[in-house]
Scaffold this motif. Structure first.
Motif, PDB file in Angstrom:
ATOM      1  N   GLY A   1      47.706  35.128  51.228  1.00  0.00           N
ATOM      2  CA  GLY A   1      48.958  35.872  51.142  1.00  0.00           C
ATOM      3  C   GLY A   1      49.153  36.616  49.833  1.00  0.00           C
ATOM      4  O   GLY A   1      50.225  37.144  49.570  1.00  0.00           O
ATOM      5  N   ILE A   2      48.140  36.680  49.023  1.00  0.00           N
ATOM      6  CA  ILE A   2      48.240  37.414  47.753  1.00  0.00           C
ATOM      7  C   ILE A   2      48.163  38.907  48.049  1.00  0.00           C
ATOM      8  O   ILE A   2      47.356  39.352  48.863  1.00  0.00           O
ATOM      9  CB  ILE A   2      47.104  37.007  46.791  1.00  0.00           C
ATOM     10  N   ASP A   3      49.018  39.664  47.388  1.00  0.00           N
ATOM     11  CA  ASP A   3      49.018  41.107  47.555  1.00  0.00           C
ATOM     12  C   ASP A   3      47.683  41.664  47.054  1.00  0.00           C
ATOM     13  O   ASP A   3      47.238  41.345  45.951  1.00  0.00           O
ATOM     14  CB  ASP A   3      50.181  41.718  46.768  1.00  0.00           C
ATOM     15  N   LEU A   4      47.033  42.483  47.861  1.00  0.00           N
ATOM     16  CA  LEU A   4      45.715  43.011  47.516  1.00  0.00           C
ATOM     17  C   LEU A   4      45.725  43.906  46.281  1.00  0.00           C
ATOM     18  O   LEU A   4      44.691  44.092  45.648  1.00  0.00           O
ATOM     19  CB  LEU A   4      45.117  43.769  48.701  1.00  0.00           C
ATOM     20  N   ILE A   5      46.889  44.434  45.922  1.00  0.00           N
ATOM     21  CA  ILE A   5      46.960  45.293  44.740  1.00  0.00           C
ATOM     22  C   ILE A   5      46.567  44.524  43.477  1.00  0.00           C
ATOM     23  O   ILE A   5      45.936  45.062  42.577  1.00  0.00           O
ATOM     24  CB  ILE A   5      48.356  45.948  44.587  1.00  0.00           C
TER      25      ILE A   5
ATOM     26  N   LEU B   1      44.475  41.864  43.358  1.00  0.00           N
ATOM     27  CA  LEU B   1      43.029  41.645  43.410  1.00  0.00           C
ATOM     28  C   LEU B   1      42.288  42.918  43.037  1.00  0.00           C
ATOM     29  O   LEU B   1      41.332  42.881  42.254  1.00  0.00           O
ATOM     30  CB  LEU B   1      42.609  41.174  44.801  1.00  0.00           C
ATOM     31  N   LYS B   2      42.738  44.053  43.580  1.00  0.00           N
ATOM     32  CA  LYS B   2      42.071  45.317  43.273  1.00  0.00           C
ATOM     33  C   LYS B   2      42.173  45.646  41.787  1.00  0.00           C
ATOM     34  O   LYS B   2      41.226  46.160  41.193  1.00  0.00           O
ATOM     35  CB  LYS B   2      42.630  46.434  44.130  1.00  0.00           C
ATOM     36  N   THR B   3      43.310  45.326  41.181  1.00  0.00           N
ATOM     37  CA  THR B   3      43.475  45.570  39.751  1.00  0.00           C
ATOM     38  C   THR B   3      42.518  44.701  38.945  1.00  0.00           C
ATOM     39  O   THR B   3      41.859  45.188  38.013  1.00  0.00           O
ATOM     40  CB  THR B   3      44.931  45.304  39.317  1.00  0.00           C
ATOM     41  N   VAL B   4      42.416  43.437  39.315  1.00  0.00           N
ATOM     42  CA  VAL B   4      41.493  42.538  38.608  1.00  0.00           C
ATOM     43  C   VAL B   4      40.051  43.008  38.787  1.00  0.00           C
ATOM     44  O   VAL B   4      39.260  43.008  37.829  1.00  0.00           O
ATOM     45  CB  VAL B   4      41.672  41.076  39.089  1.00  0.00           C
ATOM     46  N   LEU B   5      39.703  43.439  39.985  1.00  0.00           N
ATOM     47  CA  LEU B   5      38.348  43.938  40.220  1.00  0.00           C
ATOM     48  C   LEU B   5      38.072  45.211  39.417  1.00  0.00           C
ATOM     49  O   LEU B   5      36.968  45.406  38.909  1.00  0.00           O
ATOM     50  CB  LEU B   5      38.118  44.175  41.711  1.00  0.00           C
ATOM     51  N   LYS B   6      39.077  46.076  39.289  1.00  0.00           N
ATOM     52  CA  LYS B   6      38.915  47.271  38.456  1.00  0.00           C
ATOM     53  C   LYS B   6      38.687  46.882  37.004  1.00  0.00           C
ATOM     54  O   LYS B   6      37.852  47.476  36.315  1.00  0.00           O
ATOM     55  CB  LYS B   6      40.151  48.171  38.561  1.00  0.00           C
ATOM     56  N   ILE B   7      39.417  45.886  36.541  1.00  0.00           N
ATOM     57  CA  ILE B   7      39.256  45.416  35.161  1.00  0.00           C
ATOM     58  C   ILE B   7      37.841  44.893  34.946  1.00  0.00           C
ATOM     59  O   ILE B   7      37.189  45.221  33.943  1.00  0.00           O
ATOM     60  CB  ILE B   7      40.322  44.342  34.831  1.00  0.00           C
ATOM     61  N   ILE B   8      37.368  44.091  35.878  1.00  0.00           N
ATOM     62  CA  ILE B   8      36.013  43.555  35.765  1.00  0.00           C
ATOM     63  C   ILE B   8      34.989  44.692  35.800  1.00  0.00           C
ATOM     64  O   ILE B   8      34.032  44.711  35.020  1.00  0.00           O
ATOM     65  CB  ILE B   8      35.747  42.531  36.890  1.00  0.00           C
ATOM     66  N   GLY B   9      35.203  45.659  36.690  1.00  0.00           N
ATOM     67  CA  GLY B   9      34.301  46.801  36.774  1.00  0.00           C
ATOM     68  C   GLY B   9      34.261  47.599  35.486  1.00  0.00           C
ATOM     69  O   GLY B   9      33.182  47.995  35.020  1.00  0.00           O
ATOM     70  N   ILE B  10      35.417  47.840  34.901  1.00  0.00           N
ATOM     71  CA  ILE B  10      35.463  48.574  33.631  1.00  0.00           C
ATOM     72  C   ILE B  10      34.708  47.811  32.556  1.00  0.00           C
ATOM     73  O   ILE B  10      33.957  48.402  31.773  1.00  0.00           O
ATOM     74  CB  ILE B  10      36.925  48.836  33.202  1.00  0.00           C
TER      75      ILE B  10
END
Length: 129
Positions: A62-66, A68-77
């Motif tokens: 039930g976690i908002d995907l926004i 998760l996507k932000t955390v993944l962007k941070i890891i990608g950067i």
């Protein structure tokens, strides 16, 4: 098995670089950069698998995907900035590499602001008034 392939590729590239470096330093740099890109491309499929699993976990919890996507962007950067800085360091440009790392850190900080603000709001709601 994949780790053995990466090590093999790295060792072959290292030997080639050592042989070529004396005569053609530019080719040595190109071999190093191409090897780094090739290793990164070998990992893209694995990274995609991890992202899919994390998205499924986030949806089921039930976690908002926004977030998760932000955390993944941070890891990608972080990974891309590190990779870029290492390539530039290999070319002997440490000052430019440090600027790449600084840019990565600033972009991470900018992306983290919404998450930090939500954490602070959540903590404030939990505190007795």
């Amino acid at each position: 098995m994949e780790m053995i392939q990466v090590i093999g590729l790295g060792l072959i590239a290292t030997v080639l670089i050592l042989v070529v470096k004396e005569q053609k330093p530019m080719f040595a740099f190109l071999i190093a950069a191409a090897t780094g890109i090739l290793i990164f491309l070998m990992l893209v499929g694995k990274i995609g698998s991890v992202v899919e699993v994390l998205e499924r976990i986030a949806e089921s919890s039930g976690i908002d995907l926004i977030y998760l996507k932000t955390v993944l962007k941070i890891i990608g950067i972080a990974y891309i900035a590190e990779f870029g800085a290492q390539v530039v360091k290999d070319a002997g440009q440490d000052s430019i590499a440090s600027k790449i790392e600084l840019t990565g850190k600033v972009l991470i900080m900018v992306l983290a602001i919404p998450i930090i603000s939500i954490i602070i709001e959540t903590v404030m709601k939990l505190m007795p008034t």
